[in-house]
Design a protein around this motif. Structure first.
Motif, PDB file in Angstrom:
ATOM      1  N   UNK A   1       0.901  -0.657   0.068  1.00  0.00           N
ATOM      2  CA  UNK A   1       0.197   0.222   0.150  1.00  0.00           C
ATOM      3  C   UNK A   1       1.345   0.976   0.267  1.00  0.00           C
ATOM      4  N   UNK A   2       0.679   1.743  -0.854  1.00  0.00           N
ATOM      5  CA  UNK A   2       0.763   3.264  -0.789  1.00  0.00           C
ATOM      6  C   UNK A   2      -0.006   4.154  -0.607  1.00  0.00           C
ATOM      7  N   UNK A   3       0.564   5.199   0.298  1.00  0.00           N
ATOM      8  CA  UNK A   3      -0.308   6.732   0.177  1.00  0.00           C
ATOM      9  C   UNK A   3       0.174   8.153  -0.269  1.00  0.00           C
TER      10      UNK A   3
ATOM     11  N   UNK B   1      -9.132  -1.431  13.246  1.00  0.00           N
ATOM     12  CA  UNK B   1      -8.265  -2.010  12.965  1.00  0.00           C
ATOM     13  C   UNK B   1      -8.439  -2.904  12.539  1.00  0.00           C
ATOM     14  N   UNK B   2      -9.961  -3.574  12.591  1.00  0.00           N
ATOM     15  CA  UNK B   2     -10.885  -4.544  12.085  1.00  0.00           C
ATOM     16  C   UNK B   2     -10.419  -4.229  10.200  1.00  0.00           C
ATOM     17  N   UNK B   3     -10.058  -3.125  10.042  1.00  0.00           N
ATOM     18  CA  UNK B   3     -10.418  -2.531   8.611  1.00  0.00           C
ATOM     19  C   UNK B   3      -8.996  -3.081   7.824  1.00  0.00           C
ATOM     20  N   UNK B   4      -7.490  -2.474   9.281  1.00  0.00           N
ATOM     21  CA  UNK B   4      -6.335  -2.457   8.843  1.00  0.00           C
ATOM     22  C   UNK B   4      -6.364  -4.238   8.799  1.00  0.00           C
ATOM     23  N   UNK B   5      -6.531  -5.628   8.972  1.00  0.00           N
ATOM     24  CA  UNK B   5      -6.173  -6.280   9.479  1.00  0.00           C
ATOM     25  C   UNK B   5      -6.985  -6.705   8.226  1.00  0.00           C
ATOM     26  N   UNK B   6      -8.216  -6.659   7.303  1.00  0.00           N
ATOM     27  CA  UNK B   6      -8.674  -7.336   6.561  1.00  0.00           C
ATOM     28  C   UNK B   6      -8.091  -6.700   5.332  1.00  0.00           C
ATOM     29  N   UNK B   7      -7.552  -5.684   5.479  1.00  0.00           N
ATOM     30  CA  UNK B   7      -7.271  -5.216   4.593  1.00  0.00           C
ATOM     31  C   UNK B   7      -5.378  -5.926   4.221  1.00  0.00           C
ATOM     32  N   UNK B   8      -5.010  -5.831   4.927  1.00  0.00           N
ATOM     33  CA  UNK B   8      -3.131  -7.530   5.116  1.00  0.00           C
ATOM     34  C   UNK B   8      -3.822  -8.484   4.315  1.00  0.00           C
ATOM     35  N   UNK B   9      -4.554  -8.982   4.580  1.00  0.00           N
ATOM     36  CA  UNK B   9      -5.282 -10.431   4.415  1.00  0.00           C
ATOM     37  C   UNK B   9      -5.356 -10.242   3.168  1.00  0.00           C
ATOM     38  N   UNK B  10      -5.574  -9.200   2.654  1.00  0.00           N
ATOM     39  CA  UNK B  10      -6.119  -9.090   1.419  1.00  0.00           C
ATOM     40  C   UNK B  10      -5.504  -8.857   0.377  1.00  0.00           C
ATOM     41  N   UNK B  11      -4.250  -8.183   0.838  1.00  0.00           N
ATOM     42  CA  UNK B  11      -3.090  -7.847   0.141  1.00  0.00           C
ATOM     43  C   UNK B  11      -2.281  -9.434   0.121  1.00  0.00           C
ATOM     44  N   UNK B  12      -1.775  -9.623   1.781  1.00  0.00           N
ATOM     45  CA  UNK B  12      -0.588 -10.736   1.454  1.00  0.00           C
ATOM     46  C   UNK B  12      -0.696 -12.119   0.293  1.00  0.00           C
TER      47      UNK B  12
ATOM     48  N   UNK C   1      -3.135   0.246  -4.342  1.00  0.00           N
ATOM     49  CA  UNK C   1      -2.768  -0.908  -3.778  1.00  0.00           C
ATOM     50  C   UNK C   1      -2.296  -1.653  -4.935  1.00  0.00           C
ATOM     51  N   UNK C   2      -1.386  -3.410  -4.127  1.00  0.00           N
ATOM     52  CA  UNK C   2      -1.102  -4.166  -4.969  1.00  0.00           C
ATOM     53  C   UNK C   2      -1.756  -5.078  -6.007  1.00  0.00           C
ATOM     54  N   UNK C   3      -3.018  -4.525  -5.896  1.00  0.00           N
ATOM     55  CA  UNK C   3      -3.722  -4.786  -6.319  1.00  0.00           C
ATOM     56  C   UNK C   3      -5.257  -4.547  -7.579  1.00  0.00           C
ATOM     57  N   UNK C   4      -6.313  -4.866  -7.676  1.00  0.00           N
ATOM     58  CA  UNK C   4      -6.824  -4.362  -8.492  1.00  0.00           C
ATOM     59  C   UNK C   4      -8.090  -3.359  -7.063  1.00  0.00           C
ATOM     60  N   UNK C   5      -7.878  -2.553  -7.346  1.00  0.00           N
ATOM     61  CA  UNK C   5      -8.917  -1.723  -5.682  1.00  0.00           C
ATOM     62  C   UNK C   5     -10.885  -2.129  -6.309  1.00  0.00           C
ATOM     63  N   UNK C   6     -11.033  -2.776  -6.945  1.00  0.00           N
ATOM     64  CA  UNK C   6     -12.467  -2.852  -7.174  1.00  0.00           C
ATOM     65  C   UNK C   6     -12.353  -4.851  -6.086  1.00  0.00           C
ATOM     66  N   UNK C   7     -11.491  -5.767  -6.850  1.00  0.00           N
ATOM     67  CA  UNK C   7     -11.836  -6.629  -6.206  1.00  0.00           C
ATOM     68  C   UNK C   7     -11.554  -6.935  -5.058  1.00  0.00           C
TER      69      UNK C   7
END
Lengths: 500, 449, 124
Positions: free
Chosen positions: B373-375, B438-449, B388-394
């Protein structure tokens, strides 16, 4: 000199009183202070902020009030307003009917009020279904082929319809330059046509309050893009030549646009598609009962025939493989976008609940009772006021000021005296073609008792005027919170914001 | 039928008064063949119980922002609305009245509109405001038309960081106004847009958004000076009006017309409307403004009162020469705004703005630590953009299953731009708590792994 | 040559050889009611006969003022900016709106003189 006026000039007091004698009610700016707030917000450590050099250091000047002060201020303000809940509000062409409270309750359901317009499509299938069903109902009610829900109000609906028409011609490479508008039309019609780059030609009305068919025929040629017709028209009459009119308009390749402001008179009784109409806006805040809210929000979906359907604006709700989708991208033919998001969705919920509540049988009854009520008033008042055009009217009756001749009482004076009788005046000085016009629309939600009471008050006033009691009219209103307001002073010495 | 007062007996009494035997005698002017013989094909009338149940079922098919963690903004924002607001706007006298054509019995509406106009002027740093427009996008379009009326020039320059729906709406409104529009491209990485190449004696106006569509806060001082030099009008669009609690007003930066969306204060998201466009400008342009304006005056007894004024600009008098075709506006939405803003006051507004900002800063710090992720923003208010490292829609679609509305993928607006498909706009308001973050961060991290 | 002529649109024009003053008639100001604003033309504007040059506003009406003859706007009555009510109190003298050049003096003869205008407003 060419005068465009809505009303006779306001009889102002030439000696403008410059000193404000007493303050009726303070403004929030006189009540509140910058240090006070009616909202408790947690403090936060702002040292890590990323605002940069745009941080606002100077005072804004906004006053804050505690909750009890706010409630009291606005409740007291509300008491200075007349409303349909209080009594008849017979503004012609505005359809001030009862606003069902069920609709308010439903629009506030979490699953409607708290939806973001940009949520993923699969999280908003319910609201899309409602928009889809409302569209289907509006198409069944009007008999038309396609609908654009997004226009925000009647005037934006007109813009939508005329832009679709212009787009249709442009796609054919046909550069028509003119739009015909009857002289009795709402000001929004010529204004909208001008916004779309058209020259406007006014068609005079005939002695029966309808469009002059012979002159219309003369003016129709291959330069005409559309006729914008209000039907029933602003004189409260049905354009009984409508089929002939539509035929002539179509013969020169033009479109018939219908201003649907007065659709309440015929909802459930006639499908506009059977009248040769190509495009028409529906005011959900009129016919479909969404509240007028002191001047808005409105809502002006547009229905069109198949000749125009591909030119409608985005966004559009479509069903694809049993799933609802929003079409957000401009197609080749669509004229574009009118609003940031999907339209006045809050009004869609209310209008849909209204349609379900009435059903086919109820909607027809709405039109019948609206027309019945207007004719009842006309019948009871015709001996006392002057009905401008003979015969039955539709959902509104048009009086002129002939009955006031020789009394030195003007239509404006008469309207102000109605206020002292505890009723809201009708629309006055509109349509412009009728001297001292009083356009009266009771709507179907008035009971016979309230109509009788209304008529009695108007008869009283007409008799007072004829008996020479000019004083009563000159001084009115005396029972409102304020006497007549000096509009000349307001326009000359503009005070548009509060300053200490 | 619960909304219709007449009984059949009453109707017949009324027929007698009019002199008819049946209702269709009143519909004689309608062509015979057009009068429907059968009812339209929708079901017959329904009880309150039935209607309520049908609409409740439909509403349950939606995921509301209040039952999820919402990070969607991009022109509409989920904020808290004090209970007092909805209570007051549902009062009969406000809800069921109309445009104040008779000022003596409409002082309630007229006074709050006067208060609304003043609040808007204070926030935007301008001198005059109208009594509202439909929404921010149509207000923006009307601002461009007004600029054309003022300096009679043709070239209209749009920032690439203006909300794309505002650009589209303005395009529609100015199609036939003679405008020659220049649309700067959306460029994620450029520090500032190159307006100077397009500002000259032929330029009518420049339209910029602040904070812009990607959330950046921009200093407009240089731009406004450049505009002033060439007599070009600077139109500043604000889609998140709450930002004006902590940001310099557009007026103080030299804006000529300030327009935008007022939904954030007092109005629910309601899937996109009804909202409330605001419109303010300098006093010298007041006669070119669209829409209704309320002015202060006195009554015959010398008491202060309010009336609609400068009506000769409007369609009901000026017809084809009116400054706009607008008639009905956003009256009740502006009431909700005025009440909410009166409750907040300067103190409350500043606090809630700061809270929005700090929450957004906190999330941005955590989110940019996630791998992939980069801001992109340096300065922002309550909204920022990440790649993001992936298409945002997905990613957004995946997070819905965790009840997280993760933001708006740029692809939703720019489906034709492959280079933008990984970008996501994320908004954070006071409605988001630490757990949700926190839940958002966790979920996003999980999704981008 | 000094003469005052009138148009069917209720403008008056006072001609002084090379130039002329234009305003609205007393009859017109009475019809309008209290004047609140006058949109003056820009100096140097070329106008053709019958073209809209200025707009005069009361609270509920806006009226376009047309050029009675062709010519160029040489001067405007700035005092109307602060005191539009001069139109009400003195329409045919101090209430002049603009001063213009006379391009084609032939156009003047088509306008009405005082008595013709008086008859015209009675019939109208």
């Amino acid at each position: 000199m060419n005068s465009r006026s809505r009303a006779h000039s306001f009889k102002s007091d030439r000696n403008i009183i410059t000193e404000v004698k007493s303050v009726n009610q303070s403004l929030i700016f006189e009540l509140g202070s910058a240090e006070k707030s009616g909202v408790d917000v947690q403090d936060c450590d702002f040292s890590a902020n990323l605002i940069g050099d745009s941080f606002r250091k100077e005072k804004i000047g906004l006053p804050g009030l505690s909750e009890p002060e706010v409630i009291r201020h606005f409740v007291n303000l509300s008491k200075k307003n007349y409303s349909i809940d209080e009594g008849i509000y017979p503004l012609g062409s505005c359809t001030m009917k009862h606003n069902p409270r069920l609709n308010e309750k439903l629009a506030r359901l979490e699953g409607f009020a708290n939806l973001h317009p940009l949520q993923p499509i699969n999280t908003v299938q319910g609201i899309l279904e409602l928009m889809f069903e409302l569209s289907k109902n509006l198409l069944e009610i009007t008999g038309m082929d396609a609908v654009a829900l997004s226009p925000a109000a009647g005037a934006q609906g007109e813009l939508c319809g005329i832009l679709a028409i212009k787009q249709a011609f442009e796609k054919k490479g046909d550069n028509r330059s003119k739009i015909l508008v009857p002289d009795s039309a709402h000001g929004t019609n010529p204004s909208t046509a001008a916004l779309c780059g058209y020259d406007i030609e006014s068609i005079p009305s005939n002695s029966e309050g309808r469009i002059n068919f012979e002159i219309l025929k003369e003016k129709l040629n291959s330069q005409v893009a559309a006729l914008m017709l209000t039907n029933p028209n602003t004189c409260g009459l049905f354009e009984n030549d409508i089929l002939k009119i539509a035929e002539e308009v179509h013969n020169v390749g033009a479109y018939l646009y219908c201003d649907g402001a007065n659709f309440n008179a015929i909802v459930g009784k006639v499908k506009p598609s059977s009248l040769g109409i190509d495009a028409m806006h529906l005011n959900l805040h009129k016919t479909f009962s969404t509240p007028h809210g002191g001047g808005g929000p409105g809502s002006g979906p547009v229905v069109v025939s198949s000749r125009l359907s591909s030119y409608l604006p985005i966004p559009m709700v479509k069903m694809v493989n049993n799933k609802f989708e929003i079409i957000e991208k401009e197609s080749i033919d669509s004229f574009g976008r009118l609003k940031a998001f999907h339209g006045q969705v809050g009004t869609f919920i209310r209008a849909y609940a209204y349609i379900l509540s009435h059903g086919a049988d109820g909607l027809k009854q709405v039109a019948e009772d609206a027309v019945l009520n207007a004719n009842y008033i006309q019948s009871k008042l015709k001996k006392y006021l002057t009905v401008r055009y003979s015969g039955y009217c539709m959902h509104e009756v048009l009086f002129d000021d002939k009955f006031l001749k020789g009394t030195e009482v003007s239509t404006l004076d008469f309207a102000k005296a109605m206020i002292d009788k505890g009723i809201h005046p009708m629309t006055i000085y509109f349509p412009l073609i009728v001297s001292g016009a009083m356009l009266t629309e009771p709507t179907e939600t008035e009971s016979k008792k309230d109509l009788d009471d209304f008529c009695e008050k108007l008869i009283d006033l007409a008799e007072e005027a004829k008996s020479g009691n000019k004083n009563l009219f000159d001084s009115s209103p005396t029972k409102a919170v304020l006497g007549r307001l000096n509009e000349t002073a307001a326009a000359k010495d503009l005070v548009l914001t509060y300053s200490e | 039928m619960r909304y219709l007062p007449h009984t059949s007996k009453i109707r017949h009494e009324m027929f007698r008064e009019i002199g008819i035997n049946n209702i269709d005698q009143l519909f004689v002017d309608i062509p015979k063949g057009s009068l429907l013989k059968d009812n339209i094909k929708i079901s017959n009338h329904k009880s309150e119980i039935e209607v309520e149940s049908i609409l409740k079922d439909i509403s349950n098919k939606n995921l509301s922002v209040s039952s999820a963690s919402n990070f969607i903004g991009a022109g509409a924002y989920y904020h808290h609305i004090p209970a007092a607001v909805d209570h007051i706007i549902q009062r009969s006298e406000f809800l069921t009245s109309y445009t104040p054509y008779q000022p003596e019995i409409s002082q309630g509406t007229l006074q709050y509109l006067f208060e609304f106009q003043t609040q808007i002027c204070l926030l935007t740093g301008m001198e005059v405001s109208n009594a509202s427009m439909y929404d921010g996008a149509s207000a923006c379009a009307e601002a461009v038309l007004m600029a054309q009326r003022i300096n009679k020039r043709k070239k209209v320059v749009y920032s690439g960081l203006l909300h794309p729906h505002y650009i589209e709406t303005s395009k529609t409104y100015t199609k036939y106004s003679g405008a020659e529009s220049i649309f700067l491209p959306l460029n994620i990485n450029s520090e500032s847009e190159r307006f100077n190449d397009f500002i000259d004696e032929d330029t009518c106006c420049v339209i910029v958004q602040n904070p812009d569509f990607l959330g950046n806060i921009n200093n407009l001082n240089d731009l406004s000076q450049q505009c002033e030099k060439y007599g070009v009008l600077l139109i500043v669009v604000v889609t998140e009006i709450l930002s004006l609690g902590v940001l310099n007003s557009p007026g103080s930066m030299g804006a000529d017309i300030v327009v935008g969306e007022g939904q954030s204060i007092g109005n629910p998201l309601s899937f996109g409307g009804p909202y409330l466009g605001f419109f303010s400008t300098r006093k010298k342009f007041v006669r070119q403004m669209p829409g209704r304006i309320v002015g202060q005056t006195i009554d015959v007894n010398g008491n202060r009162g309010f009336v609609l004024t400068l009506s000769t600009r409007e369609q009901h008098i000026r017809r084809d020469k009116a400054t706009s075709n607008i008639c009905t506006n956003s009256g009740l939405c502006s009431l909700a705004f005025t009440i909410h803003m009166s409750l907040l006051g300067e103190e409350g507004l500043k606090k809630i703005s700061k809270l929005n900002h700090i929450k957004a800063v906190n999330l941005s710090r955590k989110i940019k630590d996630i791998k992939g992720v980069s801001l992109i923003n340096k300065n922002f208010f309550n909204e920022f953009t990440v790649s993001l490292s992936k298409p945002a829609v997905s990613v957004v679609d995946k997070l819905v299953s965790k009840n997280i509305l993760a933001g708006v993928p740029l692809a939703r607006f720019y489906s034709d731009r492959d280079d933008l498909k990984n970008y996501l706009i994320i908004a954070v308001t006071e409605m988001i708590n630490d757990d949700q973050m926190e839940a958002f961060i966790d979920a996003l991290r999980g999704e981008l792994q | 040559m000094k003469e005052i002529k009138y148009t069917k649109d209720h403008e008056w024009i006072k001609i002084d050889d090379e130039y002329a003053y234009v305003g609205i008639t007393d009859f017109a100001q009475k019809q309008l009611g209290d004047v609140v604003f006058i949109q003056l033309p820009e100096i140097g504007t070329d106008c053709t006969i019958g073209e809209e040059v200025a707009v005069i506003e009361s609270v509920k009406a806006a009226s376009e003022i047309y050029a009675p003859i062709s010519g160029q706007v040489l001067e405007v009555n700035e005092s109307l900016n602060d005191s539009p009510d001069i139109i009400n109190s003195d329409a045919e003298n101090n209430g002049w709106i603009w001063k213009m050049s006379v391009k084609d003096s032939g156009q003047i003869s088509d306008l009405m003189d005082k008595s013709a205008y008086s008859n015209f407003i009675i019939e109208d």
